[in-house]
Design an enzyme around this catalytic site. Sequence first.
Site, PDB file in Angstrom:
ATOM      1  N   ASP A  88       1.097  -1.451  -0.028  1.00  0.00           N
ATOM      2  CA  ASP A  88      -0.094   0.070   0.035  1.00  0.00           C
ATOM      3  C   ASP A  88       0.663   1.284   0.021  1.00  0.00           C
ATOM      4  O   ASP A  88       2.014   1.110   0.326  1.00  0.00           O
ATOM      5  CB  ASP A  88      -0.923   0.068   1.468  1.00  0.00           C
TER       6      ASP A  88
ATOM      7  N   ASP B 243       0.568   3.579   2.259  1.00  0.00           N
ATOM      8  CA  ASP B 243      -0.069   4.258   3.627  1.00  0.00           C
ATOM      9  C   ASP B 243      -0.988   5.156   3.497  1.00  0.00           C
ATOM     10  O   ASP B 243      -2.131   4.768   2.808  1.00  0.00           O
ATOM     11  CB  ASP B 243       1.436   4.733   4.180  1.00  0.00           C
TER      12      ASP B 243
HETATM   13  N1  LIG Z   1       0.949   1.343   5.732  1.00  0.00           N
HETATM   14  C1  LIG Z   1       1.700   0.614   6.750  1.00  0.00           C
HETATM   15  N2  LIG Z   1       1.884   1.109   7.819  1.00  0.00           N
HETATM   16  C2  LIG Z   1       2.347   0.068   8.738  1.00  0.00           C
HETATM   17  N3  LIG Z   1       2.416  -1.162   8.654  1.00  0.00           N
HETATM   18  C3  LIG Z   1       2.280  -1.697   7.290  1.00  0.00           C
HETATM   19  N4  LIG Z   1       2.269  -2.835   6.908  1.00  0.00           N
HETATM   20  C4  LIG Z   1       1.668  -3.051   5.496  1.00  0.00           C
HETATM   21  N5  LIG Z   1       1.320  -1.796   5.470  1.00  0.00           N
HETATM   22  C5  LIG Z   1       1.715  -1.032   6.484  1.00  0.00           C
END
Ligand SMILES: Nc1ncnc2[nH]cnc12
Length: 290
Positions: free
Chosen positions: A212, A214
């Site tokens: 992703d 975030d």
């Molecule tokens: N955006 C994110 N923040 C923290 N841990 C994660 N693991 C996978 N995506 C994450």
Amino acid sequence: MQKIRFGILGGSGLYNMDGLQDRREITIDTPFGAPSDAIAIGSLDGVEVAFLARHGRSHGLLPTEIPYRANIWALKSIGVEYLISVSAVGSLREDMPPRHMVLPDQFIDLTRKRDGTFFGDGAVAHVSLAHPVCAALSQVLADAFDDAALPAATLHRGGTYICIEGPAFSTLAESQLYRAWGASVIGMTNLPEARLAREAEIAYATLALVTDFDCWHPGHDVVTAEMAIGNMLHNAAGAQQVLRAAIRRLGAAAPVSQAHSALSQALVTQPAAMPAATRDRLAPLLQKYL
Ligand SMILES: Nc1ncnc2[nH]cnc12
Ligand SMILES: CSC[C@H]1O[C@H](OP(=O)(O)O)[C@H](O)[C@@H]1O
């Protein structure tokens, strides 16, 4: 028991190692409590390997609840010298979109509630964490990625992984701050492992799978657990192939690693001067210094 020199810590979405021959499970009790789950042992292309799901096989442990010390102690006690972590991470960089792979070489620790050391109770040691990832093991992963020849896959060599406490994902202001700090990816698990693995003189490297952006990217949805696990599952078969190629390479020629002598210049208290109970608790770590 025969030593198992190679270990894999599976993260979100990777709860098993495919293709393990002669698979068996061992349950190990440690002075630091029970590990996250039973450890699966088996052979991959003739090389013995240990696999542990860090959140447990049914993902019942929060990042804060993972018994990091028990996991590393248990793996050390069966002979693990090289430990590959597989982790889902959020991306903090435009050029590292979801489904890319990253080999982080640095960490920033923002955790607050993790047990950070095996030492204490009359035993003092200060290991170096300047280079928290074993470069030689990370190179094996890079070569294994090439071996796997995954269609349309991209690997980034190097990057800074910022480790937050979680379990909530970051605020927008935090995400923007981490980007301004120059961090590349974000997760919740790797730094405690890297630090404890160093104390246990285990070479540690991470294969991070971007799941992703975030929450900072204006053109992408804000991360959800569902999104992260979904993208991780999409990548899991590729990750398994990279792992398999890495174990094949390690079995043929495991590289020299500075991690294997991390305590030689770190132990302040000589084992003979440690309380007997502490020395016993640290036995797998101190064996060669006794
Ligand atoms: N955006 C994110 N923040 C923290 N841990 C994660 N693991 C996978 N995506 C994450
Ligand atoms: C399910 S998304 C958040 C979760 O995923 C990562 O776990 P792991 O490093 O074990 O793959 C992240 O660190 C969080 O624990």
